[in-house]
Write a protein that holds these residues in place. Structure first.
Motif, PDB file in Angstrom:
ATOM      1  N   GLU A 232       0.818  -1.208   0.000  1.00  0.00           N
ATOM      2  CA  GLU A 232       0.000   0.000   0.000  1.00  0.00           C
ATOM      3  C   GLU A 232       0.853   1.260   0.000  1.00  0.00           C
ATOM      4  O   GLU A 232       0.517   2.255  -0.660  1.00  0.00           O
ATOM      5  CB  GLU A 232      -0.932  -0.008   1.216  1.00  0.00           C
ATOM      6  N   SER A 233       1.977   1.248   0.713  1.00  0.00           N
ATOM      7  CA  SER A 233       2.831   2.438   0.770  1.00  0.00           C
ATOM      8  C   SER A 233       3.463   2.737  -0.581  1.00  0.00           C
ATOM      9  O   SER A 233       3.485   3.894  -1.027  1.00  0.00           O
ATOM     10  CB  SER A 233       3.918   2.249   1.830  1.00  0.00           C
ATOM     11  N   VAL A 234       3.983   1.711  -1.243  1.00  0.00           N
ATOM     12  CA  VAL A 234       4.605   1.927  -2.550  1.00  0.00           C
ATOM     13  C   VAL A 234       3.548   2.314  -3.579  1.00  0.00           C
ATOM     14  O   VAL A 234       3.762   3.196  -4.416  1.00  0.00           O
ATOM     15  CB  VAL A 234       5.378   0.665  -2.992  1.00  0.00           C
ATOM     16  N   ARG A 235       2.395   1.654  -3.532  1.00  0.00           N
ATOM     17  CA  ARG A 235       1.319   1.998  -4.477  1.00  0.00           C
ATOM     18  C   ARG A 235       0.914   3.458  -4.326  1.00  0.00           C
ATOM     19  O   ARG A 235       0.815   4.206  -5.308  1.00  0.00           O
ATOM     20  CB  ARG A 235       0.112   1.095  -4.230  1.00  0.00           C
ATOM     21  N   ALA A 236       0.675   3.889  -3.074  1.00  0.00           N
ATOM     22  CA  ALA A 236       0.243   5.264  -2.840  1.00  0.00           C
ATOM     23  C   ALA A 236       1.304   6.262  -3.273  1.00  0.00           C
ATOM     24  O   ALA A 236       0.989   7.313  -3.856  1.00  0.00           O
ATOM     25  CB  ALA A 236      -0.087   5.447  -1.361  1.00  0.00           C
ATOM     26  N   ALA A 237       2.575   5.965  -2.992  1.00  0.00           N
ATOM     27  CA  ALA A 237       3.646   6.882  -3.372  1.00  0.00           C
ATOM     28  C   ALA A 237       3.747   7.017  -4.886  1.00  0.00           C
ATOM     29  O   ALA A 237       3.885   8.123  -5.426  1.00  0.00           O
ATOM     30  CB  ALA A 237       4.969   6.397  -2.786  1.00  0.00           C
ATOM     31  N   SER A 261      16.259  -5.710  -5.373  1.00  0.00           N
ATOM     32  CA  SER A 261      17.661  -5.920  -5.040  1.00  0.00           C
ATOM     33  C   SER A 261      17.726  -6.208  -3.547  1.00  0.00           C
ATOM     34  O   SER A 261      18.201  -5.413  -2.754  1.00  0.00           O
ATOM     35  CB  SER A 261      18.496  -4.693  -5.386  1.00  0.00           C
ATOM     36  N   GLY A 262      17.221  -7.380  -3.188  1.00  0.00           N
ATOM     37  CA  GLY A 262      17.076  -7.697  -1.777  1.00  0.00           C
ATOM     38  C   GLY A 262      15.831  -7.016  -1.238  1.00  0.00           C
ATOM     39  O   GLY A 262      14.878  -7.659  -0.820  1.00  0.00           O
ATOM     40  N   ASP A 263      15.815  -5.679  -1.257  1.00  0.00           N
ATOM     41  CA  ASP A 263      14.630  -4.908  -0.905  1.00  0.00           C
ATOM     42  C   ASP A 263      13.881  -4.552  -2.182  1.00  0.00           C
ATOM     43  O   ASP A 263      14.403  -4.675  -3.271  1.00  0.00           O
ATOM     44  CB  ASP A 263      15.015  -3.614  -0.170  1.00  0.00           C
ATOM     45  N   LEU A 264      12.625  -4.135  -2.007  1.00  0.00           N
ATOM     46  CA  LEU A 264      11.844  -3.668  -3.149  1.00  0.00           C
ATOM     47  C   LEU A 264      12.336  -2.285  -3.557  1.00  0.00           C
ATOM     48  O   LEU A 264      12.366  -1.363  -2.743  1.00  0.00           O
ATOM     49  CB  LEU A 264      10.364  -3.618  -2.777  1.00  0.00           C
ATOM     50  N   THR A 308      13.637   7.721  -6.645  1.00  0.00           N
ATOM     51  CA  THR A 308      13.791   6.302  -6.335  1.00  0.00           C
ATOM     52  C   THR A 308      13.256   6.025  -4.934  1.00  0.00           C
ATOM     53  O   THR A 308      13.642   6.691  -3.973  1.00  0.00           O
ATOM     54  CB  THR A 308      15.271   5.876  -6.413  1.00  0.00           C
ATOM     55  N   LEU A 309      12.375   5.057  -4.875  1.00  0.00           N
ATOM     56  CA  LEU A 309      11.817   4.617  -3.597  1.00  0.00           C
ATOM     57  C   LEU A 309      12.374   3.247  -3.268  1.00  0.00           C
ATOM     58  O   LEU A 309      12.408   2.369  -4.135  1.00  0.00           O
ATOM     59  CB  LEU A 309      10.293   4.528  -3.659  1.00  0.00           C
ATOM     60  N   GLU A 310      12.791   3.022  -2.042  1.00  0.00           N
ATOM     61  CA  GLU A 310      13.285   1.713  -1.602  1.00  0.00           C
ATOM     62  C   GLU A 310      12.573   1.333  -0.302  1.00  0.00           C
ATOM     63  O   GLU A 310      12.632   2.070   0.678  1.00  0.00           O
ATOM     64  CB  GLU A 310      14.797   1.736  -1.379  1.00  0.00           C
ATOM     65  N   VAL A 311      11.922   0.171  -0.339  1.00  0.00           N
ATOM     66  CA  VAL A 311      11.197  -0.333   0.832  1.00  0.00           C
ATOM     67  C   VAL A 311      11.400  -1.836   0.901  1.00  0.00           C
ATOM     68  O   VAL A 311      11.378  -2.518  -0.132  1.00  0.00           O
ATOM     69  CB  VAL A 311       9.681  -0.025   0.742  1.00  0.00           C
TER      70      VAL A 311
END
Length: 695
Positions: A232-237, A261-264, A308-311
């Motif tokens: 939900e956080s990545v979608r909203a961003a 890359s390990g993380d999304l 760039t978002l990393e989560v």
């Protein structure tokens, strides 16, 4: 046979409180059976049975009965042995008229009772501290859950209701058909969640929710699982970044690339003029892109036109720590004290050996070394602390040296003292075990290896009459007792792991319940405002004209909704309360406020009255706007409005004014208007240590 049945029943009932009682009863029945007429059990080590029974008695007997038990059970053992002294293995009963094993029983009962009481007191203190810790964790989780629910609700409302209100206010005449369609798409307060969130579903939802047919390229497996919060956080961003570009950027198409890359990792090629300025960012950029990602421990970076978002794929915003389990350390404490009490009282065997021969330097050395080692074992067991190598080596060297000193003492043989020598060597093995139980496992192995080397050398190089004593001591100290210790500690380890699993389950239940309650509370707090706004939009879609009164009402509702989804009335600092106060005053006077991003810290210190008065005067200018944020070093609160320069609280824009612990400054606003000067009043206060914009 009866004893075997009792032991079997105790093992079968090992999960119940009475199991230890049945095992203790069985041990003492073996002791008492030796007093029966005709009892013959030449294989029975009656003192070993009594010692294990004493272990249980020390744990079970009431504190008021501890001293009577210490006095009574040694006498019972002595009476049972004296009834048929030749019917069992003599072992330690061979000297001092059989009283040494009896004294050991009394010492074991006393030591186990004392360590039990000590651990119980510690457990009561730890339980009280744990309850305080759990209450604090639950309160923190509640605050986090409310913040998380409010943020997700803000995103959902911003994507649907607030954007719809904004589009209505941006036109002179309402397109009723499009407004009706938009109302059908207005999401409920509760945020939608995917049944099985994954990267492929994320791509589909971003394209569906953002509109405008953005290019979303997927370079990772579509089945990669995501937590609901990460999804939900990545979608909203991404939706906010795409829509922001569509509103403010050029006409080029937005390109999004999803990879791992390990993380999304989410990279969006974006020409949005957002520069990360918290004073200019609205709810969408500040809440969805900034706080929504950072809440999960993610990062937001911009390089040129690429954000760039990393989560972490399975990131979750809430957690509860129960703390480490103490079951294993308590089990080690019980076993250590049991062996230490036998070892320290077993020093009497060394005194008996010294008295049984002529006084020699070897005999005196053996006695002194045994006394020091016995004292060390009791001190280490009572303190129950992990020891470093530098402390362990000189202590464990004492019992390791005992077999070598015995070789020196009995180089010519040990006639008549074989039984006592076996018990003495056993005691030295117990000492090594106790000392190394409070150090590293490899130290235990090395120390037992050195001790075994001494015992084997004693058996091979000493007199033939002492060989059997040495081998029997080696068997007891290296096979039997270590097996018992390993079984107890292994069981404790399994129990500790099971307790950890139960704690994790409890934590998940608490977090789930807390999150559900928080969402319900947030829904209830916002329900009236959402209903007013949707009713007003529905009236406009039904033909009610968009006149000045309707516009002012919509702007008032928009400001109140924007503030309500950002400021939690139960968990907000002074700046959040000031925002609510200013908004209420303006709305009560019939005006409206443009509410921008509100992310102040939780600093509860009240605003000085002169500073608050200045804010109140400034908010009543034309087209006021408020914003607040915390950068970790200071809290900032801004009010922007249009007014003649002559009406400013003081002349001059370049000289801030200090008022107690805040600093007030006035500057030209970034945005200007044609029919007046627009100014921004900035109130700055240093943040408290550890200040944060979120609970």
């Amino acid at each position: 046979m009866l004893v075997v049945l009792i032991v079997a029943a105790g093992a079968a009932l090992s999960r119940h409180d009475r199991a230890l009682s049945s095992l203790v009863f069985a041990a003492w029945m073996l002791v008492a059976a030796n007093a029966l007429p005709g009892a013959q059990a030449p294989w029975l080590l009656i003192n070993s049975a009594a010692l294990f029974g004493a272990f249980g008695i020390g744990l079970l007997v009431r504190r008021s009965l501890l001293i009577p038990a210490v006095l009574a059970f040694p006498v019972i053992l002595h009476i049972a042995w004296r009834a048929h002294p030749d019917g069992v293995l003599a072992s330690g009963f061979a000297v001092l008229d059989g009283w040494i094993p009896c004294i050991q029983v009394g010492v074991v009962i006393l030591a186990m009772g004392l360590i039990r009481d000590s651990l119980l007191r510690e457990a009561l203190v730890m339980d009280a501290a744990f309850r305080v810790h759990l209450d604090a964790e639950a309160a923190s989780a509640t605050a986090q859950a409310r913040s998380h629910a409010r943020r997700r609700t803000a995103i959902a409302i911003h994507e649907s209701l607030l954007n719809t209100i904004r589009s209505v206010l941006a036109v002179n005449e309402v397109d009723r058909l499009r407004l009706r369609q938009a109302l059908l798409r207005v999401a409920p307060i509760a945020v939608r969640t995917a049944t099985i969130p994954n990267l492929g579903l994320l791509r589909e939802r971003v394209i569906e929710d953002a509109g405008g047919n953005p290019e979303v390229h997927l370079t990772a497996p579509a089945t990669l699982a995501l937590s609901d919060d990460a999804f939900e956080s990545v979608r909203a961003a991404l939706v906010e970044l795409i829509r922001n570009h569509q509103r403010h950027g050029d006409e080029g198409q937005v390109v999004v690339r999803l990879s791992t890359s390990g993380d999304l990792v989410v990279a969006a090629v974006d020409a949005t003029p957002w520069d990360g300025d918290p004073l200019r960012s609205g709810i969408g950029l500040r809440t969805a892109v900034g706080a929504g990602i950072s809440e999960l421990g993610g990062t937001v970076r911009r390089s040129g036109g690429v954000i760039t978002l990393e989560v972490r794929a399975m990131a979750m915003p809430l957690s509860i720590e129960f703390g480490p389990t103490t079951v294993f350390s308590r089990s080690r404490a019980f076993m250590s004290m049991f062996l230490a009490s036998m070892a320290s009282s077993g020093v009497l065997y060394f005194i008996a050996l010294a008295l049984g021969a002529r006084v020699t330097a070897a005999g005196l050395t053996l006695t002194v070394v045994a006394l020091l080692a016995g004292l060390a074992t009791m001190v280490l067991s009572w303190q129950r602390r992990q020891r470093i190598l530098a402390h362990v080596i000189p202590i464990v060297a004492l019992p390791i040296a005992i077999p070598w000193i015995a070789l020196w003492m009995y180089s010519d043989g040990c006639p008549g003292q074989e039984q006592v020598l076996t018990s003495a060597l056993n005691v030295s093995g117990f000492m090594v075990l106790v000392i190394t139980l409070w150090s590293r496992w490899w130290i235990l192995l090395a120390a037992m290896g050195l001790w075994l080397g001494g015992v084997i050398t004693f058996a091979l190089e000493g007199a033939a009459s002492c060989e059997s004593s040495a081998l029997l001591a080696a068997f007891n100290s290296l096979i039997f007792l270590p097996a018992v210790i390993a079984a107890v500690l292994l069981a404790a380890r399994f129990y500790a792991r099971a307790e950890q699993v139960r704690n994790e389950q409890r934590a998940n239940e608490i977090l789930h319940r807390t999150a559900m309650n928080a969402q319900e509370q947030v829904n209830a707090e916002l329900e009236a405002l959402i209903r007013q706004a949707t009713d007003q939009l529905d009236r406009l879609a039904s033909g009610v004209p968009l006149d000045r009164a309707a516009i002012d009402h919509m702007r008032q509702l928009e400001g109140r909704i924007r503030l309500a989804v950002q400021v939690d009335p139960e968990h907000c600092g002074a700046f959040g309360k000031v925002a609510q106060l200013l908004l209420d005053e303006v709305v009560a006077a019939g005006g409206f406020v443009n509410v921008r991003s509100l992310e102040p810290s939780l600093d509860p210190r009240p605003i000085p009255p002169p500073a608050l008065g200045t804010l109140r005067a400034f908010i009543h200018g034309r087209d006021p706007a408020i914003a607040a944020f915390c950068d970790g070093l200071a809290d900032y609160f801004t009010v922007t409005s249009t007014m003649p320069e002559a009406n400013l609280p003081w002349p001059g824009l370049e000289h801030p004014v200090e008022c107690e612990d805040v600093e007030i400054g006035i500057e030209w606003a970034a945005e200007q208007c044609e029919d007046g000067d627009r100014f921004t009043l900035v109130v700055v206060r240093p943040a408290l240590s550890g200040g944060s914009s979120t609970p």
